[in-house]
Write an enzyme that holds these catalytic residues in place. Structure first.
Site, PDB file in Angstrom:
ATOM      1  N   ILE A 160      61.303  20.953  67.454  1.00  0.00           N
ATOM      2  CA  ILE A 160      61.753  21.153  68.833  1.00  0.00           C
ATOM      3  C   ILE A 160      61.112  22.404  69.429  1.00  0.00           C
ATOM      4  O   ILE A 160      60.652  22.398  70.575  1.00  0.00           O
ATOM      5  CB  ILE A 160      63.286  21.226  68.894  1.00  0.00           C
ATOM      6  CG1 ILE A 160      63.878  19.863  68.510  1.00  0.00           C
ATOM      7  CG2 ILE A 160      63.764  21.635  70.287  1.00  0.00           C
ATOM      8  CD1 ILE A 160      65.370  19.874  68.255  1.00  0.00           C
ATOM      9  N   ALA A 238      70.854  24.753  69.960  1.00  0.00           N
ATOM     10  CA  ALA A 238      70.885  24.466  68.518  1.00  0.00           C
ATOM     11  C   ALA A 238      72.305  24.192  68.038  1.00  0.00           C
ATOM     12  O   ALA A 238      72.766  23.042  68.037  1.00  0.00           O
ATOM     13  CB  ALA A 238      70.250  25.622  67.756  1.00  0.00           C
ATOM     14  N   ARG A 239      73.010  25.239  67.650  1.00  0.00           N
ATOM     15  CA  ARG A 239      74.400  25.145  67.210  1.00  0.00           C
ATOM     16  C   ARG A 239      75.159  26.343  67.774  1.00  0.00           C
ATOM     17  O   ARG A 239      74.667  27.476  67.754  1.00  0.00           O
ATOM     18  CB  ARG A 239      74.509  25.124  65.675  1.00  0.00           C
ATOM     19  CG  ARG A 239      74.140  23.781  65.053  1.00  0.00           C
ATOM     20  CD  ARG A 239      75.166  22.715  65.397  1.00  0.00           C
ATOM     21  NE  ARG A 239      74.943  21.442  64.726  1.00  0.00           N
ATOM     22  CZ  ARG A 239      74.277  20.428  65.260  1.00  0.00           C
ATOM     23  NH1 ARG A 239      73.721  20.556  66.448  1.00  0.00           N
ATOM     24  NH2 ARG A 239      74.162  19.290  64.596  1.00  0.00           N
ATOM     25  N   GLU A 268      83.525  24.256  70.140  1.00  0.00           N
ATOM     26  CA  GLU A 268      82.966  23.099  70.833  1.00  0.00           C
ATOM     27  C   GLU A 268      83.872  21.891  70.627  1.00  0.00           C
ATOM     28  O   GLU A 268      84.201  21.587  69.475  1.00  0.00           O
ATOM     29  CB  GLU A 268      81.553  22.792  70.320  1.00  0.00           C
ATOM     30  CG  GLU A 268      80.850  21.738  71.143  1.00  0.00           C
ATOM     31  CD  GLU A 268      79.377  21.586  70.771  1.00  0.00           C
ATOM     32  OE1 GLU A 268      78.993  20.445  70.442  1.00  0.00           O
ATOM     33  OE2 GLU A 268      78.628  22.583  70.815  1.00  0.00           O
ATOM     34  N   HIS A 287      76.653  19.678  75.425  1.00  0.00           N
ATOM     35  CA  HIS A 287      75.910  19.213  74.249  1.00  0.00           C
ATOM     36  C   HIS A 287      75.202  17.896  74.560  1.00  0.00           C
ATOM     37  O   HIS A 287      75.413  16.875  73.894  1.00  0.00           O
ATOM     38  CB  HIS A 287      76.840  19.056  73.046  1.00  0.00           C
ATOM     39  CG  HIS A 287      76.103  19.126  71.734  1.00  0.00           C
ATOM     40  ND1 HIS A 287      76.696  19.574  70.580  1.00  0.00           N
ATOM     41  CD2 HIS A 287      74.826  18.812  71.392  1.00  0.00           C
ATOM     42  CE1 HIS A 287      75.822  19.517  69.577  1.00  0.00           C
ATOM     43  NE2 HIS A 287      74.675  19.056  70.050  1.00  0.00           N
TER      44      HIS A 287
END
Length: 327
Positions: A160, A238-239, A268, A287
């Site tokens: 990515i 990403a996270r 989240e 997301h």
């Protein structure tokens, strides 16, 4: 070819129709094609029969879950990230684990680039300005900044991050990156490897594309924000847990950094009353980086192909790196 109809596959959530049709035609499929999550009692019953699991990335796959599924040969997750899966526990049980790298790179890079542009040119803030009536009252939004000749810092130079480079170069940005290890193709990529500390100090825009692991969890804490430029923007696709949300809030409030754009959050989903959402210098999206029809179909089909290969005791098209023989 093995007769796969003798195998039972359980799905933890709603599947894309193309994936459902292909898998249902090949195996005995136990799927929940409704909104919401499979009722736990029903899912536990499915797990007791399952030879394979299609994970919609909506469950935690740990020892407790694996104990309910003694027949599992393969788990395939319809996502590139797999921090919800105890891969070591799966490996110890001889369960192959698949994910979906590669097929979502362009979609995620597109959103990352869009969030960079938003951070620089205040697209979301501009829309809010108009909707609030302030533009109609002749009140100005203020000036934004160019991307040309700015420095983009990428944390995690995988597929990515690599896909993001040509997009950023189209805006005449300089690219630096930090990885666990320097790549061997920097000149081909057109990017310069630097330490994490140098990246924090030099980058005007920082995009996180790294995986979540013990070394990256909380990587962006108060110390990191203090090293960043006061004019810098942070973009996370990403996270969520890579960023300390409390530290980010403080950095945005005190002006340690200028802007943040997040497609992932911690927690989240982010509650509607979370204090980050009270700030004007942040954009939060739900997301949605891989959420295009084409990409989600491709991810779902790769997940099915991982399952079918695992059931036939063949190499998975996309097995998680933790299980690579030379890992």
């Amino acid at each position: 070819m093995t007769d796969l109809k003798k195998y039972t596959v359980a799905a933890s959530g709603k599947m894309r129709q193309v994936a459902y049709d292909k898998l249902n035609n090949a195996v005995n499929l136990l799927a929940w094609q409704q909104s919401g999550q499979v009722p736990q009692k029903q899912f536990d019953e499915w797990l007791s029969k399952a030879d394979a699991l299609y994970s919609a990335a909506n469950i935690k796959i740990d020892e407790n879950m694996l104990n309910k599924a003694p027949r599992l040969k393969v788990i395939a997750q319809a996502a590139v990230g797999y921090d919800n899966i105890d891969v070591a526990a799966c490996t110890a049980r001889g369960i192959a684990v698949g994910h979906t790298p590669g097929v979502l790179d362009d979609a995620v890079a597109d959103l990352a680039y869009g969030l960079i542009i938003d951070s620089a040119r205040h697209l979301v803030r501009g829309s809010r300005h108009v909707r609030s009536g302030r533009w109609g009252e002749r009140k100005g939004l203020g000036l934004s900044c160019d991307l040309a000749r700015k420095t983009l810092g990428i944390i995690g130079m995988g597929n990515i991050g690599s896909a993001l480079i040509p997009r950023a170069k189209a805006s005449k940005m300089k690219i630096i990156y930090h990885n666990r290890h320097q790549r061997t193709d920097d000149s081909k990529l057109g990017a310069e490897y630097v330490s994490f500390e140098i990246l924090l100090e030099q980058a005007d825009f920082i995009v996180i594309t790294a995986t979540l692991n013990p070394s990256t969890k909380g990587m962006f804490d108060s110390k990191a924000f203090k090293r960043m430029k006061k004019t810098a923007s942070l973009i996370n696709i990403a996270r969520g847990a890579i960023v300390d949300s409390e530290a980010l809030y403080n950095a945005l409030v005190t002006g340690e950094i200028a802007y943040a754009a997040l497609d992932v959050t911690d927690p989240e989903p982010l509650p509607g009353d979370h204090k980050l959402l009270t700030l004007d210098n942040i954009t939060v999206t739900p997301h949605m980086a891989s959420a295009t029809v084409e990409t989600r179909d491709a991810m779902a089909l790769l997940t099915v192909n991982n399952i079918l290969a695992g059931l036939e005791d063949l190499p998975l098209p996309a097995q998680v790196p933790d299980q690579w023989v030379d890992a």
